[in-house]
Write a protein that holds these residues in place. Sequence first.
Motif, PDB file in Angstrom:
ATOM      1  N   ALA A  88      35.009  43.018  34.462  1.00  0.00           N
ATOM      2  CA  ALA A  88      35.964  41.935  34.756  1.00  0.00           C
ATOM      3  C   ALA A  88      35.976  40.874  33.655  1.00  0.00           C
ATOM      4  O   ALA A  88      35.031  40.743  32.878  1.00  0.00           O
ATOM      5  CB  ALA A  88      35.611  41.303  36.101  1.00  0.00           C
ATOM      6  N   LEU A  89      37.078  40.122  33.628  1.00  0.00           N
ATOM      7  CA  LEU A  89      37.204  39.017  32.671  1.00  0.00           C
ATOM      8  C   LEU A  89      36.516  37.797  33.272  1.00  0.00           C
ATOM      9  O   LEU A  89      37.067  37.126  34.134  1.00  0.00           O
ATOM     10  CB  LEU A  89      38.682  38.716  32.396  1.00  0.00           C
ATOM     11  CG  LEU A  89      39.537  39.891  31.918  1.00  0.00           C
ATOM     12  CD1 LEU A  89      40.963  39.430  31.636  1.00  0.00           C
ATOM     13  CD2 LEU A  89      38.931  40.540  30.675  1.00  0.00           C
ATOM     14  N   THR A  90      35.299  37.555  32.810  1.00  0.00           N
ATOM     15  CA  THR A  90      34.517  36.441  33.358  1.00  0.00           C
ATOM     16  C   THR A  90      34.022  35.521  32.241  1.00  0.00           C
ATOM     17  O   THR A  90      33.205  34.648  32.479  1.00  0.00           O
ATOM     18  CB  THR A  90      33.303  36.986  34.140  1.00  0.00           C
ATOM     19  OG1 THR A  90      32.573  37.885  33.278  1.00  0.00           O
ATOM     20  CG2 THR A  90      33.716  37.736  35.385  1.00  0.00           C
ATOM     21  N   GLY A  91      34.523  35.744  31.012  1.00  0.00           N
ATOM     22  CA  GLY A  91      34.015  34.999  29.853  1.00  0.00           C
ATOM     23  C   GLY A  91      32.930  35.826  29.187  1.00  0.00           C
ATOM     24  O   GLY A  91      32.007  36.300  29.846  1.00  0.00           O
ATOM     25  N   GLU A  99      32.707  31.357  25.026  1.00  0.00           N
ATOM     26  CA  GLU A  99      32.085  32.275  25.982  1.00  0.00           C
ATOM     27  C   GLU A  99      32.559  32.069  27.424  1.00  0.00           C
ATOM     28  O   GLU A  99      32.133  32.787  28.322  1.00  0.00           O
ATOM     29  CB  GLU A  99      30.558  32.141  25.920  1.00  0.00           C
ATOM     30  CG  GLU A  99      30.002  32.656  24.603  1.00  0.00           C
ATOM     31  CD  GLU A  99      28.483  32.736  24.612  1.00  0.00           C
ATOM     32  OE1 GLU A  99      27.960  33.663  23.978  1.00  0.00           O
ATOM     33  OE2 GLU A  99      27.830  31.885  25.259  1.00  0.00           O
ATOM     34  N   ARG A 100      33.389  31.079  27.634  1.00  0.00           N
ATOM     35  CA  ARG A 100      33.978  30.957  28.974  1.00  0.00           C
ATOM     36  C   ARG A 100      35.498  30.868  28.906  1.00  0.00           C
ATOM     37  O   ARG A 100      36.143  30.338  29.800  1.00  0.00           O
ATOM     38  CB  ARG A 100      33.371  29.794  29.752  1.00  0.00           C
ATOM     39  CG  ARG A 100      33.527  28.425  29.155  1.00  0.00           C
ATOM     40  CD  ARG A 100      32.820  27.412  30.080  1.00  0.00           C
ATOM     41  NE  ARG A 100      32.894  26.057  29.599  1.00  0.00           N
ATOM     42  CZ  ARG A 100      33.647  25.108  30.163  1.00  0.00           C
ATOM     43  NH1 ARG A 100      34.398  25.374  31.209  1.00  0.00           N
ATOM     44  NH2 ARG A 100      33.638  23.886  29.687  1.00  0.00           N
ATOM     45  N   ASP A 120      37.109  37.321  26.071  1.00  0.00           N
ATOM     46  CA  ASP A 120      37.752  38.125  27.111  1.00  0.00           C
ATOM     47  C   ASP A 120      39.274  37.930  27.064  1.00  0.00           C
ATOM     48  O   ASP A 120      39.746  36.802  26.903  1.00  0.00           O
ATOM     49  CB  ASP A 120      37.219  37.732  28.499  1.00  0.00           C
ATOM     50  CG  ASP A 120      35.881  38.406  28.796  1.00  0.00           C
ATOM     51  OD1 ASP A 120      35.305  39.008  27.869  1.00  0.00           O
ATOM     52  OD2 ASP A 120      35.423  38.325  29.953  1.00  0.00           O
ATOM     53  N   LYS A 131      36.576  28.548  34.197  1.00  0.00           N
ATOM     54  CA  LYS A 131      36.876  29.163  32.902  1.00  0.00           C
ATOM     55  C   LYS A 131      37.986  28.388  32.193  1.00  0.00           C
ATOM     56  O   LYS A 131      38.762  27.675  32.823  1.00  0.00           O
ATOM     57  CB  LYS A 131      37.322  30.624  33.073  1.00  0.00           C
ATOM     58  CG  LYS A 131      36.353  31.492  33.844  1.00  0.00           C
ATOM     59  CD  LYS A 131      34.999  31.625  33.175  1.00  0.00           C
ATOM     60  CE  LYS A 131      34.077  32.511  33.996  1.00  0.00           C
ATOM     61  NZ  LYS A 131      32.688  32.054  33.990  1.00  0.00           N
TER      62      LYS A 131
END
Lengths: 358, 262
Positions: A197-200, B50-51, B71, B94
Amino acid sequence: MAKELWEGNAAIAEAAIRAGLEAFFGYPITPQTEVLEHFSKRLPELGRVFLQAESEVASINMVYGAACAGARVMTSSSSPGVSLMQEGFSYIACSEVPAVVTNIMRGGPGLGNVQPAQGDYFQAVKSAGHGDFHMIVLAPSNVQEAIDLMVLAFDLAEKYRTIVMFVADGSIGQMMEPAEMPPMRPVRPPEERAEWALTGAQGRKPNIITSLYLGAENMERVNIRLQAKLREIEKNEVRWKEYSTEDADLLLVAFGTVGRVCQTVVREAREQGLKVGLLRPITLWPFPGQRIAALAEQVKGILTVEMNAGQMVEDVRLAVEGRCPVRFYGRMGGPIPLPDEILPELEKLNAEVGGEEE
Amino acid sequence: MAVEIPEDMELVYSYPESLTKVRTHYCPGCTHGVVHRLIAEVLDELGVRERTIGIAPVGCSVLAYYYFNMDFAEAAHGRAPAMATGIKRVSPDKVVFTYQGDGDLAAIGTAEIIHAANRGELFTTIFVNNAIYGMTGGQMAPTTLPGQVTTSSPTGRNVQTAGWPIRMAELLAELPGVAYVTRQSVLDVPAIRKAKKAIKLAFQTQLAGLGFSMVEILSTCNTNWHMTPVEALEWAKEHMVDYFPLGDTKMTDAVRALKEGK
């Protein structure tokens, strides 16, 4: 938990909440609006996400986003709204993120009406969107089954990382029945979301979720993987119910509301001396074709009854492969076929296959 | 990227951690690379790589997820603001941004951007306006200038039949949920420096939870404009800036206070 009186649409929403739903994005449309209304009250009071979107196009893409982020998420709509969501279904299927969509089907085509119908069988089962994919399609025939299948829908969506569609018609959505709710499952905490999943990208490589694969071989590789997953689903997840098929000479095949009506038809036909059984598909995809093929070796003829012009009957015929006659009876745009219409069709079929009434 | 800096020297350049070290597919002269770099520098400076979760559009920057080191999701055409809404609502801690072009944001995705902005969604949109559909080969965009020749307006955009170019920064400024909207450019070095400041303020607006933020960036497409890169920069300065004036169209008092460090 004890049985309580539940309206179908509210029961569907509450069952999703009990199954750990984290977010709902949707748009009002009859006859499913009570699903959205139930969520609008319950989700905020539980500290979960409810958002009324600007359109079904936006709803499904919000679902897509939340699913990419690893949340348990769903939307709900009815036929015309589901058509608007089809772009999103295709992206979700290719990206392999889990999502649940309910379609409380109404009369069509076009704006149609708000009467119960099953005209979206083809759309749900065969043409959910562009490209090669299938959704898992679950079809309840009463409120209790709707509750149970909603919980199952989320488990299947996450097990296979795929899109699950729950189809009911407006009569199931709006009828009230005694039913039992499952206990409340805890919501999965954000730190336990799936590793894809995209969570960072904290302390790991970035995750990318896309449905774009340039190059013929790349896209084919993805398709081969998706098809392998669909074969796995076909192997594991076919569900149906049978009624009085052990000694049946004639077989009814019907799903959803008509599947329920046909239980009465079986009883009445047997009172008349016709040995009738019923197979009610619960998963419309994957379809219980193998079981129907086996029953076609036993019975003399099959009558498929639907609330459309004859859609599932095509899958019945594909399964039967000429082993016995397959006939169809249906109503379109709202009327529900009743036992006194279906019984004469069974008698006709019985005469055609040379059967006698005992 | 730990680099030992001798005591008598100062680090004046490094590759942003928020970018991957790969060659992009963009045409020579394209300004997407500049915009990517500005976003990456800002995310590095804010320490949020990173977030951060990005959403790529359909258009020339469809592969942006290969160039940003974080991401990323790839949206359907125009739907990035809906996807961003879904992501941010279930991941409020985020940093979420969409990267969109003019066809994506101002034509097929108009409903999604207006409603996300109107809800005051706490994500940031970087809107790259180059007045043309690049990836499909130079068709008329919602922001194509009156009279501008494209492959689908071969005699020039006729506003009587094709309507007028849409000024998105002005349009969104009307909405109460919007905290900060500005139009910048990457047409010369001073403009690039200003654009970076605006991008930083937009992300700070998101981090402070003040509302929706968008930076529209006037950009070029020398390939489909059939110009050299330098000619394209000059053409944009001469023609685009007149129709799409640079500057802030919306800055709430809270964002202004943030900007002034209050």
